[in-house]
Design an enzyme around this catalytic site. Sequence first.
Site, PDB file in Angstrom:
ATOM      1  N   GLY A  68      46.597  45.439  50.302  1.00 28.19           N
ATOM      2  CA  GLY A  68      45.829  44.368  49.662  1.00 28.19           C
ATOM      3  C   GLY A  68      45.550  43.222  50.618  1.00 28.19           C
ATOM      4  N   VAL A  77      45.957  36.461  48.278  1.00 26.77           N
ATOM      5  CA  VAL A  77      47.241  36.241  48.970  1.00 26.77           C
ATOM      6  C   VAL A  77      47.281  36.995  50.306  1.00 26.77           C
ATOM      7  CG1 VAL A  77      49.741  36.368  48.767  1.00 26.77           C
ATOM      8  CG2 VAL A  77      48.374  35.932  46.723  1.00 26.77           C
ATOM      9  N   GLY A  78      46.830  38.241  50.298  1.00 24.90           N
ATOM     10  CA  GLY A  78      46.842  39.012  51.549  1.00 24.90           C
ATOM     11  C   GLY A  78      45.996  38.345  52.619  1.00 24.90           C
ATOM     12  N   LYS A 136      55.287  40.518  40.596  1.00 23.48           N
ATOM     13  CA  LYS A 136      56.325  40.391  39.561  1.00 23.48           C
ATOM     14  C   LYS A 136      56.156  41.422  38.456  1.00 23.48           C
ATOM     15  CE  LYS A 136      52.761  37.532  39.122  1.00 23.48           C
ATOM     16  NZ  LYS A 136      52.071  36.688  40.084  1.00 23.48           N
ATOM     17  N   VAL A 171      57.952  34.894  42.123  1.00 21.84           N
ATOM     18  CA  VAL A 171      58.245  33.864  41.119  1.00 21.84           C
ATOM     19  C   VAL A 171      58.060  32.487  41.752  1.00 21.84           C
ATOM     20  CG1 VAL A 171      59.927  32.993  39.461  1.00 21.84           C
ATOM     21  CG2 VAL A 171      59.991  35.412  40.124  1.00 21.84           C
ATOM     22  N   GLY A 224      41.988  30.532  42.834  1.00 26.48           N
ATOM     23  CA  GLY A 224      42.893  31.605  43.283  1.00 26.48           C
ATOM     24  C   GLY A 224      44.225  31.619  42.576  1.00 26.48           C
ATOM     25  N   GLU A 237      45.576  35.790  37.738  1.00 25.48           N
ATOM     26  CA  GLU A 237      45.717  37.215  38.027  1.00 25.48           C
ATOM     27  C   GLU A 237      44.337  37.871  37.994  1.00 25.48           C
ATOM     28  OE1 GLU A 237      48.859  38.711  38.770  1.00 25.48           O
ATOM     29  OE2 GLU A 237      49.176  36.570  38.904  1.00 25.48           O
ATOM     30  N   LYS A 249      57.860  37.022  35.254  1.00 22.05           N
ATOM     31  CA  LYS A 249      58.682  36.199  36.163  1.00 22.05           C
ATOM     32  C   LYS A 249      60.019  35.843  35.518  1.00 22.05           C
ATOM     33  CE  LYS A 249      54.528  34.220  38.270  1.00 22.05           C
ATOM     34  NZ  LYS A 249      53.485  33.208  38.085  1.00 22.05           N
TER      35      LYS A 249
HETATM   36  N1  LIG Z   1      47.176  34.523  43.474  1.00 21.29           N
HETATM   37  C1  LIG Z   1      48.353  33.941  43.340  1.00 21.29           C
HETATM   38  O1  LIG Z   1      48.456  32.707  43.229  1.00 21.29           O
HETATM   39  C2  LIG Z   1      49.595  34.753  43.305  1.00 21.29           C
HETATM   40  C3  LIG Z   1      49.569  36.123  43.260  1.00 21.29           C
HETATM   41  N2  LIG Z   1      50.731  36.834  43.214  1.00 21.29           N
HETATM   42  C4  LIG Z   1      50.697  38.285  43.206  1.00 21.29           C
HETATM   43  O2  LIG Z   1      50.190  38.748  44.451  1.00 21.29           O
HETATM   44  C5  LIG Z   1      49.516  39.991  44.266  1.00 21.29           C
HETATM   45  C6  LIG Z   1      48.097  39.887  44.831  1.00 21.29           C
HETATM   46  O3  LIG Z   1      47.418  38.864  44.150  1.00 21.29           O
HETATM   47  P1  LIG Z   1      45.986  38.353  44.652  1.00 21.29           P
HETATM   48  O4  LIG Z   1      45.945  38.310  46.115  1.00 21.29           O
HETATM   49  O5  LIG Z   1      45.728  37.118  43.874  1.00 21.29           O
HETATM   50  O6  LIG Z   1      45.052  39.542  44.112  1.00 21.29           O
HETATM   51  P2  LIG Z   1      43.566  39.913  44.563  1.00 21.29           P
HETATM   52  O7  LIG Z   1      42.953  40.603  43.389  1.00 21.29           O
HETATM   53  O8  LIG Z   1      42.883  38.724  45.126  1.00 21.29           O
HETATM   54  O9  LIG Z   1      43.759  40.965  45.767  1.00 21.29           O
HETATM   55  C7  LIG Z   1      44.164  42.279  45.548  1.00 21.29           C
HETATM   56  C8  LIG Z   1      43.921  43.080  46.819  1.00 21.29           C
HETATM   57  O10 LIG Z   1      44.405  44.393  46.645  1.00 21.29           O
HETATM   58  C9  LIG Z   1      43.363  45.349  46.883  1.00 21.29           C
HETATM   59  N3  LIG Z   1      43.521  46.417  45.898  1.00 21.29           N
HETATM   60  C10 LIG Z   1      43.756  46.280  44.561  1.00 21.29           C
HETATM   61  N4  LIG Z   1      43.834  47.478  43.981  1.00 21.29           N
HETATM   62  C11 LIG Z   1      43.637  48.395  44.951  1.00 21.29           C
HETATM   63  C12 LIG Z   1      43.597  49.818  44.985  1.00 21.29           C
HETATM   64  N5  LIG Z   1      43.753  50.564  43.877  1.00 21.29           N
HETATM   65  N6  LIG Z   1      43.383  50.434  46.178  1.00 21.29           N
HETATM   66  C13 LIG Z   1      43.210  49.711  47.303  1.00 21.29           C
HETATM   67  N7  LIG Z   1      43.247  48.355  47.348  1.00 21.29           N
HETATM   68  C14 LIG Z   1      43.460  47.705  46.169  1.00 21.29           C
HETATM   69  C15 LIG Z   1      42.063  44.599  46.685  1.00 21.29           C
HETATM   70  O11 LIG Z   1      41.048  45.232  47.466  1.00 21.29           O
HETATM   71  P3  LIG Z   1      39.547  44.622  47.536  1.00 21.29           P
HETATM   72  O12 LIG Z   1      39.692  43.291  48.224  1.00 21.29           O
HETATM   73  O13 LIG Z   1      38.777  45.605  48.339  1.00 21.29           O
HETATM   74  O14 LIG Z   1      39.093  44.476  46.111  1.00 21.29           O
HETATM   75  C16 LIG Z   1      42.451  43.205  47.188  1.00 21.29           C
HETATM   76  O15 LIG Z   1      42.288  43.151  48.598  1.00 21.29           O
HETATM   77  C17 LIG Z   1      49.581  40.286  42.762  1.00 21.29           C
HETATM   78  O16 LIG Z   1      50.700  41.090  42.496  1.00 21.29           O
HETATM   79  C18 LIG Z   1      49.796  38.894  42.161  1.00 21.29           C
HETATM   80  O17 LIG Z   1      50.424  38.928  40.909  1.00 21.29           O
HETATM   81  C19 LIG Z   1      51.960  36.222  43.237  1.00 21.29           C
HETATM   82  C20 LIG Z   1      52.057  34.862  43.293  1.00 21.29           C
HETATM   83  C21 LIG Z   1      50.876  34.017  43.283  1.00 21.29           C
HETATM   84  N1  LIG Z   2      48.586  34.042  38.134  1.00 19.94           N
HETATM   85  C1  LIG Z   2      49.807  33.471  38.579  1.00 19.94           C
HETATM   86  C2  LIG Z   2      49.842  33.481  40.071  1.00 19.94           C
HETATM   87  C3  LIG Z   2      51.169  33.282  40.605  1.00 19.94           C
HETATM   88  O1  LIG Z   2      52.112  33.992  40.310  1.00 19.94           O
HETATM   89  C4  LIG Z   2      49.938  32.049  38.075  1.00 19.94           C
HETATM   90  O2  LIG Z   2      48.931  31.515  37.604  1.00 19.94           O
HETATM   91  O3  LIG Z   2      51.036  31.495  38.137  1.00 19.94           O
END
Ligand SMILES: NC(=O)C1=CN([C@@H]2O[C@H](COP(=O)(O)OP(=O)(O)OC[C@H]3O[C@@H](n4cnc5c(N)ncnc54)[C@H](OP(=O)(O)O)[C@@H]3O)[C@@H](O)[C@H]2O)C=CC1
Ligand SMILES: N[C@@H](CC=O)C(=O)O
Length: 340
Positions: free
Chosen positions: A15, A19-20, A100, A125, A179, A182, A197
């Site tokens: 991903g 976040v990534g 989570k 969390v 951002g 979810e 969480k």
């Molecule tokens: N955003 C936040 O504030 C926080 C997020 N998190 C957790 O972090 C994680 C990521 O969140 P976030 O970065 O916001 O999510 P995003 O939806 O922004 O990113 C998800 C990434 O994963 C890739 N992806 C998803 N499904 C697949 C699949 N089946 N095959 C290949 N690639 C896949 C997507 O690819 P593509 O880009 O090509 O679509 C994308 O790059 C989640 O578990 C979330 O709960 C935790 C704390 C805070």
């Molecule tokens: N969607 C979540 C992201 C962090 O975990 C939130 O809003 O807290």
Amino acid sequence: MTWGAVGQTRIGLLGAGTVGGALCELIAARRLGVQVAHVLVRDPDKPRAAGVPTAALTTDPEEVLAGSEVIVELMGGTGLAGDLMLRALAAGKRVVTANKAVLAERWDAFAPALAAGTLYFEAAVMAGTPAVAPLAGVLRGSRPLELHAILNGTCNYILGELETGADFETALAEAQRLGYAEADPSLDVDGVDAAHKLTLLARLAFDPELSWEAVRANTRGIRHLTPAVIKEAMEDGGRIRLVGSVYPEGGAWRAAVRPVYLPPSHALAGSASNRNGLLFRGDAVGEVLITGAGAGAAPTASAVLADLLDALAARPGPSPLRAAAPQPDGYEAHPLGEIK
Ligand SMILES: NC(=O)C1=CN([C@@H]2O[C@H](COP(=O)(O)OP(=O)(O)OC[C@H]3O[C@@H](n4cnc5c(N)ncnc54)[C@H](OP(=O)(O)O)[C@@H]3O)[C@@H](O)[C@H]2O)C=CC1
Ligand SMILES: N[C@@H](CC=O)C(=O)O
């Protein structure tokens, strides 16, 4: 740990979204020499954050698993993400995740890795604000009495916006743009993300056997809150917030997520925007309050990076609680008024 050793280890990133992408930016900006060798995405042609090594993008999870020594899972979801993490762990790799949902719902499958200290999930969390480490570490010196926490940045942001007169849909759209939300924002507004969480925190500090189903059954979100209810709470300086609690009841630890009224004097009442807050009460330590950003790209990437550096140095991840904490004798938990 030497920086040379960091650079020689091939990292597989699952991903590269909110976040990534931010993690890749941090790694590049800090010149850490961390080698992101493979990056799994759905669509390699999407624009990516600066720092994402575009030559490493792939849609083939097998390539990532085979070519990486440490896996960082930031794709989300409870299916494929969990399966890939479990395969990596079974192959002896360390895994860092911010997910989570998969840990709350498939915890037992991760038990061997938790016991071995090869799974890292601080970001899952309260994002970059410490929650997992204190509950799995320093706070274990006390017997827990109760915990109350604001765990969802999206809901906290929406509730703050409703206080200013904004409407729900506009506030949610802005939380998505920032951002915080979810991929499926109903997980946020229906309380499910906070429940995920809370389940992790409860298992780390209160009862390792607390089931996801029990927490889910005691979870309510914020969709039903009207501007009138929000306004009424504000009349005496109070606030309505989505709070997750763990407390003793009837000889067992209970967990619930629901919108509650917080009087102005309450320690969690000051949390605004994407900020989270965690109030822990322990028999020896007394009351401990931890607050900070709980959602968003950079704050989350910060915790992921810290975990990644621990994984690269082979420092163990958080250890599971072995048995349920004893019920406190004659202790009355501090009630919070649920907003129905
Ligand atoms: N955003 C936040 O504030 C926080 C997020 N998190 C957790 O972090 C994680 C990521 O969140 P976030 O970065 O916001 O999510 P995003 O939806 O922004 O990113 C998800 C990434 O994963 C890739 N992806 C998803 N499904 C697949 C699949 N089946 N095959 C290949 N690639 C896949 C997507 O690819 P593509 O880009 O090509 O679509 C994308 O790059 C989640 O578990 C979330 O709960 C935790 C704390 C805070
Ligand atoms: N969607 C979540 C992201 C962090 O975990 C939130 O809003 O807290």
